[in-house]
Motif scaffolding. Structure first.
Motif, short mmCIF file in Angstrom:
data_model
loop_
_atom_site.label_atom_id
_atom_site.label_comp_id
_atom_site.label_asym_id
_atom_site.label_seq_id
_atom_site.Cartn_x
_atom_site.Cartn_y
_atom_site.Cartn_z
N LEU A 77 0.79 -1.13 0.03
CA LEU A 77 -0.05 0.01 -0.10
C LEU A 77 0.85 1.14 0.06
O LEU A 77 0.57 2.10 0.83
N ASN A 78 1.88 1.36 -0.76
CA ASN A 78 2.86 2.29 -0.98
C ASN A 78 2.47 3.52 -1.91
O ASN A 78 3.43 4.48 -2.07
N GLU A 85 -7.87 1.92 -4.30
CA GLU A 85 -8.47 1.04 -5.14
C GLU A 85 -8.74 -0.58 -4.41
O GLU A 85 -9.57 -1.25 -5.06
N THR A 86 -7.86 -0.80 -3.30
CA THR A 86 -7.94 -1.98 -2.76
C THR A 86 -8.78 -1.90 -1.54
O THR A 86 -9.21 -2.78 -0.82
N GLY A 241 6.36 -1.61 -3.58
CA GLY A 241 5.02 -1.22 -3.58
C GLY A 241 4.64 -1.06 -5.24
O GLY A 241 5.60 -0.52 -6.03
N THR A 242 3.34 -1.03 -5.36
CA THR A 242 2.96 -1.03 -6.61
C THR A 242 1.74 0.26 -6.99
O THR A 242 1.08 0.37 -6.10
N PRO A 243 1.67 0.79 -8.22
CA PRO A 243 1.01 1.86 -8.55
C PRO A 243 -0.34 1.21 -8.84
O PRO A 243 -0.57 0.00 -8.73
N LEU A 248 -7.29 -6.72 -8.64
CA LEU A 248 -8.06 -6.59 -7.46
C LEU A 248 -8.88 -5.28 -7.63
O LEU A 248 -10.20 -5.62 -7.05
N GLY A 249 -8.36 -4.44 -8.08
CA GLY A 249 -8.91 -3.02 -8.20
C GLY A 249 -9.91 -2.74 -9.31
O GLY A 249 -10.54 -1.78 -9.38
N MET A 250 -9.98 -3.57 -10.32
CA MET A 250 -10.65 -3.63 -11.58
C MET A 250 -12.24 -3.70 -11.06
O MET A 250 -12.41 -4.24 -10.17
N LYS A 251 -12.98 -3.25 -11.92
CA LYS A 251 -14.57 -3.41 -11.69
C LYS A 251 -15.28 -3.93 -13.01
O LYS A 251 -15.09 -3.38 -14.00
#
Length: 279
Positions: A77-78, A85-86, A241-243, A248-251
């Protein structure tokens, strides 16, 4: 310099990438890219070599560019927009977890989807490689302990990570969940480590675009912070960390399937390509 390891899994040899993009073998000069080789003195000895004098090789495979990794640490979560988004708030302090070193693989090796997995996800990240022992390091001196940087895909199984009890490690540590490389880029080659572009595609479709300038906790802070809790040793890796843009954050949430291909890259750090296979 861009240092690398080439050859079959478990039998990699040390090498470097010359200015023309050719792989040169370092076997006559160092046993591996590990330990004291990552110190300022060790890197200076390699930098003094003339790449044109080194044997030219055409490797069938690039392995992980660092050997003897003792710790594979990750920062969760960086990026504030990834945290949101998570469904989580940006943290007040770095969130740390460990990835098993047995997850490490080459940058273009196949990635296994674990048995029983239905939520295998991607995460492009900047990785820090420690060059000298760091314990209780001040932020102002933190980068003195860094050998260089590499590209990381922090592959994750979200159900194992969040719904199987305990901490995140079991969702992060399956074999092949830690592609690193293609090379270790020494820190002198990166003008500003807090201005590195990152991207990731799935089957040619862009999923992640980011830049390390939007990290909540920067590289120097992370090295200093982690060194307050544990001693960092040469070869230890910190994935930072990831941007946003993970599955998981897609809809709706979208995850990897057998046969899909993930490509990712970072400015100055090279690119990776992985095909998804069933474990």
């Amino acid at each position: 310099m861009k240092l690398l390891r080439h050859g079959a899994p478990g039998a990699e040899k040390p090498g470097l990438l010359d200015d023309q993009g050719h792989v040169r073998d370092l076997s006559d000069h160092v046993a591996d890219i590990a330990g004291d080789v990552l110190s300022p003195e060790g890197l200076a000895r390699l930098a003094a070599l003339n790449p044109a004098d080194l044997p030219l090789v055409q490797p069938e495979r690039l392995g992980p560019p660092v050997a003897g990794v003792g710790k594979f640490l990750c920062v969760g979560l960086n990026y504030a927009d990834h945290a949101r988004e998570t469904g989580k708030e940006p943290p007040a302090e770095p969130v740390l977890f460990a990835k098993a070193v047995s997850a490490i693989c080459g940058p273009n090796d196949d990635v296994e989807i674990p048995r029983g997995s239905d939520r295998t996800d991607w995460e492009v990240e900047l990785g820090i490689v420690i060059g000298t022992r760091a314990k209780y390091v001040a932020e102002a001196q933190a980068l003195d302990h860094v050998a260089g940087y590499l590209l990381v895909n922090d592959v994750s199984e979200r159900r194992f990570q969040s719904e199987r009890g305990g901490q995140w490690t079991k969702g992060k540590s399956h074999d092949t969940f830690g592609p690193i490389g293609p090379w270790l880029v020494t820190k002198d080659e990166i003008d500003d480590i807090q201005a590195v572009d990152l991207w990731l595609d799935v089957d040619g479709e862009r999923r992640q675009t980011g830049n390390t300038r939007t990290m909540i906790f920067g590289v120097a802070h992370l090295v200093s912070y982690i060194s307050q809790f544990m001693t960092l040793h040469p070869g230890d890796i910190i994935a930072t960390g990831t941007p946003p843009g993970v599955g998981l954050g897609m809809k709706p949430p979208t995850f990897l399937r057998e046969g899909q291909v993930v490509t990712l890259g970072a400015a100055g750090l090279g690119e990776q390509r992985q095909r998804m296979v069933q474990a």
